[in-house]
Design an enzyme around this catalytic site. Structure first.
Site, PDB file in Angstrom:
ATOM      1  N   HIS A   1     -95.050 -33.560  23.339  1.00 38.75           N
ATOM      2  CA  HIS A   1     -94.249 -33.941  24.614  1.00 38.75           C
ATOM      3  C   HIS A   1     -94.367 -32.821  26.000  1.00 38.75           C
ATOM      4  O   HIS A   1     -94.137 -31.756  25.326  1.00 38.75           O
ATOM      5  CB  HIS A   1     -92.769 -34.253  24.515  1.00 38.75           C
ATOM      6  CG  HIS A   1     -91.670 -34.463  25.395  1.00 38.75           C
ATOM      7  ND1 HIS A   1     -92.145 -35.597  26.167  1.00 38.75           N
ATOM      8  CD2 HIS A   1     -90.924 -34.134  25.720  1.00 38.75           C
ATOM      9  CE1 HIS A   1     -91.273 -36.111  27.216  1.00 38.75           C
ATOM     10  NE2 HIS A   1     -90.450 -34.567  27.416  1.00 38.75           N
TER      11      HIS A   1
ATOM     12  N   ASN B   1     -93.117 -34.638  33.682  1.00 37.31           N
ATOM     13  CA  ASN B   1     -92.802 -35.413  32.394  1.00 37.31           C
ATOM     14  C   ASN B   1     -91.942 -36.548  32.324  1.00 37.31           C
ATOM     15  O   ASN B   1     -91.594 -37.040  33.332  1.00 37.31           O
ATOM     16  CB  ASN B   1     -91.193 -34.370  32.253  1.00 37.31           C
ATOM     17  CG  ASN B   1     -90.327 -34.945  30.513  1.00 37.31           C
ATOM     18  OD1 ASN B   1     -90.890 -35.818  30.492  1.00 37.31           O
ATOM     19  ND2 ASN B   1     -89.588 -34.283  30.742  1.00 37.31           N
TER      20      ASN B   1
ATOM     21  N   CYS C   1     -86.635 -38.800  25.910  1.00 36.61           N
ATOM     22  CA  CYS C   1     -88.045 -38.604  25.523  1.00 36.61           C
ATOM     23  C   CYS C   1     -88.925 -38.312  24.060  1.00 36.61           C
ATOM     24  O   CYS C   1     -90.020 -38.694  23.982  1.00 36.61           O
ATOM     25  CB  CYS C   1     -88.127 -36.367  25.987  1.00 36.61           C
ATOM     26  SG  CYS C   1     -87.682 -36.858  27.894  1.00 36.61           S
TER      27      CYS C   1
HETATM   28  O1  UT7 Z   1     -88.153 -33.649  28.518  1.00 38.91           O
HETATM   29  C1  UT7 Z   1     -86.834 -33.015  27.481  1.00 38.91           C
HETATM   30  C2  UT7 Z   1     -86.504 -31.893  27.518  1.00 38.91           C
HETATM   31  N1  UT7 Z   1     -86.809 -31.214  29.387  1.00 38.91           N
HETATM   32  C3  UT7 Z   1     -87.004 -30.038  29.010  1.00 38.91           C
HETATM   33  O2  UT7 Z   1     -87.105 -29.457  27.760  1.00 38.91           O
HETATM   34  C4  UT7 Z   1     -87.243 -29.279  29.910  1.00 38.91           C
HETATM   35  C5  UT7 Z   1     -86.371 -27.719  29.552  1.00 38.91           C
HETATM   36  N2  UT7 Z   1     -86.282 -26.668  30.740  1.00 38.91           N
HETATM   37  C6  UT7 Z   1     -86.699 -26.116  31.792  1.00 38.91           C
HETATM   38  O3  UT7 Z   1     -88.428 -26.509  31.247  1.00 38.91           O
HETATM   39  C7  UT7 Z   1     -86.760 -25.078  32.400  1.00 38.91           C
HETATM   40  O4  UT7 Z   1     -85.099 -25.179  32.046  1.00 38.91           O
HETATM   41  C8  UT7 Z   1     -86.538 -25.384  33.955  1.00 38.91           C
HETATM   42  C9  UT7 Z   1     -88.312 -25.790  34.454  1.00 38.91           C
HETATM   43  C10 UT7 Z   1     -86.177 -26.826  34.176  1.00 38.91           C
HETATM   44  C11 UT7 Z   1     -86.171 -24.719  34.939  1.00 38.91           C
HETATM   45  O5  UT7 Z   1     -86.738 -23.467  34.258  1.00 38.91           O
HETATM   46  P1  UT7 Z   1     -86.286 -22.066  33.837  1.00 38.91           P
HETATM   47  O6  UT7 Z   1     -86.832 -21.109  33.732  1.00 38.91           O
HETATM   48  O7  UT7 Z   1     -84.958 -22.035  32.664  1.00 38.91           O
HETATM   49  O8  UT7 Z   1     -85.711 -21.248  35.063  1.00 38.91           O
HETATM   50  P2  UT7 Z   1     -83.518 -21.713  35.039  1.00 38.91           P
HETATM   51  O9  UT7 Z   1     -82.634 -22.697  35.024  1.00 38.91           O
HETATM   52  O10 UT7 Z   1     -83.116 -20.187  34.918  1.00 38.91           O
HETATM   53  O11 UT7 Z   1     -83.778 -20.973  37.354  1.00 38.91           O
HETATM   54  C12 UT7 Z   1     -84.087 -19.850  37.378  1.00 38.91           C
HETATM   55  C13 UT7 Z   1     -83.904 -19.803  39.223  1.00 38.91           C
HETATM   56  C14 UT7 Z   1     -82.519 -20.335  39.339  1.00 38.91           C
HETATM   57  O12 UT7 Z   1     -82.280 -19.566  40.888  1.00 38.91           O
HETATM   58  P3  UT7 Z   1     -81.679 -18.166  40.374  1.00 38.91           P
HETATM   59  O13 UT7 Z   1     -79.885 -18.511  40.142  1.00 38.91           O
HETATM   60  O14 UT7 Z   1     -82.170 -17.113  39.352  1.00 38.91           O
HETATM   61  O15 UT7 Z   1     -81.428 -17.853  41.879  1.00 38.91           O
HETATM   62  C15 UT7 Z   1     -83.195 -21.538  40.231  1.00 38.91           C
HETATM   63  O16 UT7 Z   1     -81.619 -22.074  40.929  1.00 38.91           O
HETATM   64  O17 UT7 Z   1     -84.634 -20.481  39.662  1.00 38.91           O
HETATM   65  C16 UT7 Z   1     -84.447 -21.854  40.559  1.00 38.91           C
HETATM   66  N3  UT7 Z   1     -84.509 -22.691  40.489  1.00 38.91           N
HETATM   67  C17 UT7 Z   1     -85.739 -23.544  41.353  1.00 38.91           C
HETATM   68  N4  UT7 Z   1     -86.730 -22.151  41.967  1.00 38.91           N
HETATM   69  C18 UT7 Z   1     -87.752 -23.369  43.092  1.00 38.91           C
HETATM   70  C19 UT7 Z   1     -85.003 -23.475  39.948  1.00 38.91           C
HETATM   71  N5  UT7 Z   1     -85.332 -24.711  40.172  1.00 38.91           N
HETATM   72  C20 UT7 Z   1     -86.043 -24.030  41.333  1.00 38.91           C
HETATM   73  C21 UT7 Z   1     -86.994 -24.724  42.014  1.00 38.91           C
HETATM   74  N6  UT7 Z   1     -88.033 -23.769  42.850  1.00 38.91           N
HETATM   75  N7  UT7 Z   1     -87.518 -25.987  41.959  1.00 38.91           N
END
Ligand code: UT7
Length: 324
Positions: free
Chosen positions: A251, A281, A113
């Site tokens: 980004h 993204n 990225c």
């Molecule tokens: O471009 C390079 C750089 N990339 C980034 O900077 C991305 C960085 N990361 C992020 O943007 C975020 O971490 C995500 C958007 C990928 C995830 O968001 P989050 O708030 O960190 O969610 P999480 O991974 O902590 O997950 C929270 C919950 C989980 O469920 P449990 O374990 O709490 O029951 C996940 O399984 O949300 C669940 N989850 C979803 N639910 C519905 C994860 N993906 C999804 C989804 N829809 N698509």
């Protein structure tokens, strides 16, 4: 001495769109979750007959048109991508042929990225060294080809697209923050963190391209810190103050990362170019596409001081200051 100025910016997004509602039919997710946790509403997806080079060529043509020059006038093409058409040669070779840039030398850069920022920095160095007068720097991706469409942790995040910038050499007494041009670019990498955002395969390791795998929460944790630190670093090196910045062009990975970085830097969200809701993204394409949208919407104008920052797999991260 010689500096690089931005002579034209172009962009291209594939016509096909994938909405959050479409994704609801593919994995266990919801429009509400995706909007709330990422800020994304839809992303563009390359058609079956489109490739990274075809998107890049379209963005390149647009940038050349906006700069008022032809492909033959290019001395250099650098294409930043994580999703090349071929393992070899570089995808930039297809773009060179497509643009009729027969005089140019061309190659790819891979810094995920942050790729566009790395490519911009390399092109800027060639121009400052006096070896190149006119360069085309492109960020282009078909991330849809390496996304695992059954993995809800990643498939909701990414999109396809391409953005391009024409740089031209300009003689100057000294590089001044009050005059147009690239003022400074800072690059960083930390390979110890490579497994937090990677692919499940690669040519040498598995003889496949693999699919994107991300430890989202961990990447998120590093993102705001790295992005705000590198922004501050480039500001300090240039000797300007944060209040001099007209626009932040970050980004586009997650709206909460963009908001968190802007807050840490005390930059009002009105002064941030945000394309994420309609693009997702697009990795290396996201910053040049944000520049393109900013200029198209007339938010970004000649004479403004803009701060770019990026962070991605590697980890790689980068900041740049440009007077448009
Ligand atoms: O471009 C390079 C750089 N990339 C980034 O900077 C991305 C960085 N990361 C992020 O943007 C975020 O971490 C995500 C958007 C990928 C995830 O968001 P989050 O708030 O960190 O969610 P999480 O991974 O902590 O997950 C929270 C919950 C989980 O469920 P449990 O374990 O709490 O029951 C996940 O399984 O949300 C669940 N989850 C979803 N639910 C519905 C994860 N993906 C999804 C989804 N829809 N698509």
């Amino acid at each position: 001495m010689i500096k690089s100025i931005i002579a034209g910016v172009g962009g291209y997004l594939p016509e096909k769109v994938l909405t959050n509602f479409d994704l609801e039919k593919m994995v266990e997710t919801s429009d509400a979750w995706i909007r709330e946790r990422t800020g994304i509403r839809l992303r563009h997806i390359a058609a079956d007959d489109q490739t990274t080079s075809s998107l890049a060529t379209k963005a390149g043509e647009d940038a050349l048109k906006n700069a008022g020059i032809s492909g033959e006038e290019l001395d250099l093409i650098i294409l930043a991508t994580t999703t090349p058409d071929d393992t070899t040669p570089a995808t930039a070779m297809r773009v060179q042929a497509g643009l009729g840039a027969t005089k140019a030398f061309a190659f790819d850069v891979q810094a995920a990225c942050s790729g566009f920022m790395y490519a911009l920095s390399v092109a800027d160095k060639f121009i400052k060294a006096g070896t190149v007068k006119t360069a085309l720097v492109i960020g282009a991706e078909t991330l849809s080809r390496i996304v695992d469409w059954s993995d809800r942790n990643t498939c909701v995040l990414f999109g396809d697209g391409a953005g391009a910038v024409v740089l031209q050499a300009k003689e100057t007494e000294h590089i001044s923050t009050t005059e147009e041009g690239i003022l400074d670019i800072v690059l960083h990498s930390d390979g110890r963190l490579r497994d937090l955002l990677t692919t499940t395969g690669g040519v040498s390791r598995t003889q496949t391209a693999g699919f994107v795998h991300m430890e989202g929460r961990e990447v998120f944790r590093h993102a705001v810190t790295n992005l705000s630190n590198v922004a501050q670093e480039v500001i300090d090196r240039t000797g300007i103050s944060l209040s001099d910045i007209d626009f932040l062009v970050p980004h586009q990975a997650n709206i909460r990362i963009i908001e968190g970085t802007a807050k840490k830097l005390d930059i009002d969200l009105d002064k941030v170019i945000i394309t994420l809701p309609e693009q997702g993204n697009t990795s290396a394409a996201s910053i040049p596409l944000a520049l393109y949208e900013g200029i198209k919407s007339q938010k970004l104008k000649k004479g403004q001081l803009i701060l770019l920052d990026a962070m991605g797999a590697g980890f790689t991260w980068a900041g740049a200051l440009i007077r448009l």
